[in-house]
Design a protein around this motif. Sequence first.
Motif, mmCIF file in Angstrom:
data_model
loop_
_atom_site.group_PDB
_atom_site.id
_atom_site.type_symbol
_atom_site.label_atom_id
_atom_site.label_comp_id
_atom_site.label_asym_id
_atom_site.label_seq_id
_atom_site.Cartn_x
_atom_site.Cartn_y
_atom_site.Cartn_z
ATOM 1 N N SER A 1 15.989 -2.257 -0.026
ATOM 2 C CA SER A 1 16.102 -2.284 -1.287
ATOM 3 C C SER A 1 14.805 -1.385 -1.739
ATOM 4 C CB SER A 1 15.737 -3.729 -1.872
ATOM 5 O OG SER A 1 14.627 -4.195 -1.232
ATOM 6 N N PHE B 1 15.246 0.105 5.494
ATOM 7 C CA PHE B 1 15.025 -0.856 4.285
ATOM 8 C C PHE B 1 16.351 -0.320 3.346
ATOM 9 C CE2 PHE B 1 10.719 0.686 5.585
ATOM 10 C CZ PHE B 1 10.227 -0.727 6.053
ATOM 11 N N GLU C 1 11.301 -2.701 -1.039
ATOM 12 C CA GLU C 1 10.854 -2.538 0.364
ATOM 13 C C GLU C 1 10.124 -1.338 0.585
ATOM 14 O OE1 GLU C 1 13.461 -5.437 3.321
ATOM 15 O OE2 GLU C 1 14.735 -3.586 1.749
ATOM 16 N N ILE C 2 10.105 -0.409 -0.112
ATOM 17 C CA ILE C 2 9.914 1.130 0.154
ATOM 18 C C ILE C 2 8.585 1.383 -0.614
ATOM 19 C CG2 ILE C 2 11.982 1.891 0.707
ATOM 20 C CD1 ILE C 2 12.070 3.311 -2.169
#
Length: 326
Positions: free
Chosen positions: A75, A73, A78-79
Motif C-alpha cells: 500500500s 509493501f 507503507e512506502i
Amino acid sequence: MRIRTSNATFILYTLFFLLVFSCSKKEEVQTLNPYIERYLNELLTIMKNNSINKSTIDWVKLEKDVKSKALGFNSIAEIGIAIQYAISSLKDDHTMYTAANGKVFSGFVGQCAPLQIGLVEVPTDKIGYIRIQTFSGNLELSKGHAQNIQAQIKSLDKPTLKGWIVDLRGNLGGNMWPMLVGVGPILGNGVCGAFITSENAVSKWSYANGIAQIDSNKILEIANPYKLINSSTKVAVLTDNATASSGEAIAIAFKNAPNTKSFGLRTCGVSTANATYSLSDGASLNLTVSVMADRTLKKYGSNVLPDVEEPSSAEQIKKAVDWILQ
C-alpha cells in the motif's frame, strides 16, 4: 536400536539441510508490487519533468534506489521511506509531499524556526513601521490581508515621515501575493522580481497600483490602493533566519530598489518557487520548479543576505533608524 552414522554421512545431511534452507530463503525474496511501481513511476515522472534540479540528478539510479525501498509493501501508506528518499534526493530543500491521509514529507533539512518577536517600538515618529507576517488563505482572504496592510501604511503615512521599516523577521512564508500587494505602496510600482526555471525561462513579477502580476497575468488586485505621500523616502528591510519562502520573496522584491537597505541576518534559504501537482491517490506534490531572482535578474535559490549583518534584534532596529535619519 542405536543407529551409527559416519562423519561423511553427517556432512551430507548438513549440506542437504543448508540447500533446503537456501531454497526456502530464495522463495522469500521481496518483490515490488505492480501497483506501488506504477505509483512511484507517476511520482518520479513529475519530478523528472519539472524539478528545478532535474538536469543534475541521475534518474536511473534514483528510480532504482527509490523502488528498492518500496520492496515488499502493498500500500502507498507503507512506502513513506521511499517517498521521503525521493524528495530528499532532489536537494532543493523546498519540495513537500502531502499524502492522501494528510501526512507530510519534506525535503527541508535546515532550520527556519519561528521567533517570538514582541512589540517593536521605533524611537521616533518620523519613521513608519510595518511588519509583514506569514499568511495563507483563499482569494477573498488574500484581498483582505493586502488591504489591511495598506490600511496600516495609510494610517502611518504623513508629510514629515523620513522613511519606513519593513519587518520580515519570522515570516515563514505562505502566499506571497497579498504580502506583495500589501507592501506595494512602500515598494513602488514596477517589476520587482522573477522566477527562473532550470531552462532559464524567466517569469517577471511586479506590483502596480494595487495589482500583483506575473508577466501580463494578473494574480491579485485590490480596490482603492493607497499611494504614499512621499514615494522617495528611505526603506529599511529587516530579515532573520526565520524569513522563509514567500517571506524571502518580499525581501528579494526590495533588493536593488532605490533608497533601500536591509539589516539583520541571512534568510532561511528556500528562496525558490513551487508548483503543486495532484497524484492519482489524492496526494499532492508541492515541487520546486524555479528559483527567485531580483529585479536585476540576479538568481537566489538559497539564503538572501542582508546589506548590514546584525544578530541583535535591538541593534537591527537601531541601525535601521540611524540609517534612515542620516
